[in-house]
Design an enzyme around this catalytic site. Structure first.
Site, short mmCIF file in Angstrom:
data_model
loop_
_atom_site.label_atom_id
_atom_site.label_comp_id
_atom_site.label_asym_id
_atom_site.label_seq_id
_atom_site.Cartn_x
_atom_site.Cartn_y
_atom_site.Cartn_z
N HIS A 17 0.93 -1.11 0.09
CA HIS A 17 -0.10 0.14 -0.01
C HIS A 17 1.03 1.32 0.06
O HIS A 17 0.68 2.41 -0.83
CB HIS A 17 -0.88 0.06 1.27
CG HIS A 17 -1.99 -1.19 1.46
ND1 HIS A 17 -2.05 -1.74 2.36
CD2 HIS A 17 -3.01 -1.16 0.41
CE1 HIS A 17 -3.16 -2.70 2.32
NE2 HIS A 17 -3.77 -2.33 1.04
N LYS A 41 -15.04 -6.93 4.71
CA LYS A 41 -14.08 -7.70 5.19
C LYS A 41 -14.11 -7.83 6.61
O LYS A 41 -14.21 -6.76 7.21
CB LYS A 41 -12.58 -7.40 4.58
CG LYS A 41 -12.41 -7.38 3.06
CD LYS A 41 -11.05 -7.16 2.67
CE LYS A 41 -10.86 -7.05 1.13
NZ LYS A 41 -9.55 -6.19 1.00
N ARG A 90 -2.33 -6.03 -8.57
CA ARG A 90 -1.44 -7.03 -8.49
C ARG A 90 -1.70 -7.83 -9.69
O ARG A 90 -2.72 -8.27 -9.78
CB ARG A 90 -1.49 -7.86 -7.32
CG ARG A 90 -0.59 -7.10 -6.08
CD ARG A 90 -1.21 -7.44 -4.83
NE ARG A 90 -2.64 -7.26 -4.45
CZ ARG A 90 -3.45 -7.32 -3.56
NH1 ARG A 90 -2.84 -7.77 -2.38
NH2 ARG A 90 -4.66 -6.99 -3.51
N SER A 128 -2.67 -7.58 2.80
CA SER A 128 -2.87 -7.56 4.40
C SER A 128 -3.18 -9.15 5.02
O SER A 128 -2.64 -9.20 5.90
CB SER A 128 -3.96 -6.64 4.78
OG SER A 128 -3.68 -5.46 4.46
P1 ADP Z 1 -9.88 -3.00 -0.25
O1 ADP Z 1 -10.83 -3.83 0.91
O2 ADP Z 1 -10.52 -1.87 -0.84
O3 ADP Z 1 -9.49 -3.86 -1.36
P2 ADP Z 1 -7.58 -3.22 0.66
O4 ADP Z 1 -6.71 -2.34 1.94
O5 ADP Z 1 -7.11 -4.53 0.71
O6 ADP Z 1 -8.65 -2.43 0.46
O7 ADP Z 1 -6.56 -2.51 -0.68
C1 ADP Z 1 -6.60 -1.13 -1.03
C2 ADP Z 1 -5.99 -1.27 -2.60
O8 ADP Z 1 -4.62 -1.47 -2.51
C3 ADP Z 1 -6.67 -2.00 -3.33
O9 ADP Z 1 -6.59 -1.49 -4.77
C4 ADP Z 1 -5.68 -3.42 -3.64
O10 ADP Z 1 -5.56 -3.70 -4.77
C5 ADP Z 1 -4.31 -2.49 -3.36
N1 ADP Z 1 -3.41 -3.34 -2.97
C6 ADP Z 1 -3.50 -4.16 -1.66
N2 ADP Z 1 -2.05 -4.85 -1.69
C7 ADP Z 1 -1.24 -4.11 -2.67
C8 ADP Z 1 0.08 -4.38 -3.03
N3 ADP Z 1 0.68 -5.58 -2.45
N4 ADP Z 1 0.54 -3.77 -4.22
C9 ADP Z 1 -0.25 -2.84 -4.74
N5 ADP Z 1 -1.51 -2.74 -4.58
C10 ADP Z 1 -2.08 -3.45 -3.41
#
Ligand code: ADP
Length: 158
Positions: A17, A41, A90, A128
């Site tokens: 992130h 989630k 990703r 995460s």
């Molecule tokens: P959500 O519940 O909205 O998917 P996340 O916190 O899981 O929230 O992710 C927020 C954003 O960050 C999403 O667009 C997700 O694809 C992106 N993201 C999560 N992990 C990574 C990573 N390792 N590299 C790039 N983008 C990521």
């Protein structure tokens, strides 16, 4: 001034992130990181904790601010004068979900564009949930999340 919103659950914020935040902050004048209050989630950190970690992890970035929000992402973007939604992609896992969300948001508000940044090579398999799994099994998570979150995360999952 061009503003963008990067929304997410951030349970917790990972180095993946953070990489997206740093790169997005270079292409817009101001980046707002939006921490969803109630995620679909199941989260292990509450909204206060999740947003506080995002604030601490991004404090060196002068054009990044952090908000907590509930409701439609496009509405939050508009209310904060942001006309771009940033998402991270990703290659193996995100395309289907992110393209559908982008189309939904485009349908809700055609003036807001979704801009997806490809995850850097180092973070392609980082999420995460994976950090939580690895941490719960006693693996090394020190290169996956900001240092300040390691102890509180291990306390929650062990
Ligand atoms: P959500 O519940 O909205 O998917 P996340 O916190 O899981 O929230 O992710 C927020 C954003 O960050 C999403 O667009 C997700 O694809 C992106 N993201 C999560 N992990 C990574 C990573 N390792 N590299 C790039 N983008 C990521």
């Amino acid at each position: 001034m061009r503003k963008a919103l990067y929304p997410g659950t951030f349970d917790p914020i990972t180095n993946g992130h953070l990489d997206i935040i740093e790169r997005a902050s270079k292409i817009v004048d101001h980046l707002i990181v939006g921490v969803v209050e109630k995620s679909t989630k199941k989260t292990i950190f509450n909204a206060d904790e999740r947003s506080n970690y995002v604030i601490q992890a991004t404090k060196a970035l002068s054009n990044v601010s952090v908000i907590r929000y509930s409701g439609l992402t496009v509405d939050i973007a508009k209310n904060n004068n942001a006309d771009i939604i940033i998402r991270g992609l990703r290659i193996t896992s995100d395309y289907e979900y992110e393209s559908e969300m982008a189309l939904v948001n485009m349908t809700l508000d055609k003036n807001i564009e979704t801009l997806c940044l490809f995850s850097s090579l180092n973070y392609q398999i980082l999420s995460s949930s994976r950090v939580k799994e690895i941490g719960a099994l006693g693996g090394d998570i020190s290169k996956m999340i900001p240092e300040i979150i390691i102890k509180p995360l291990l306390e929650k999952i062990n």
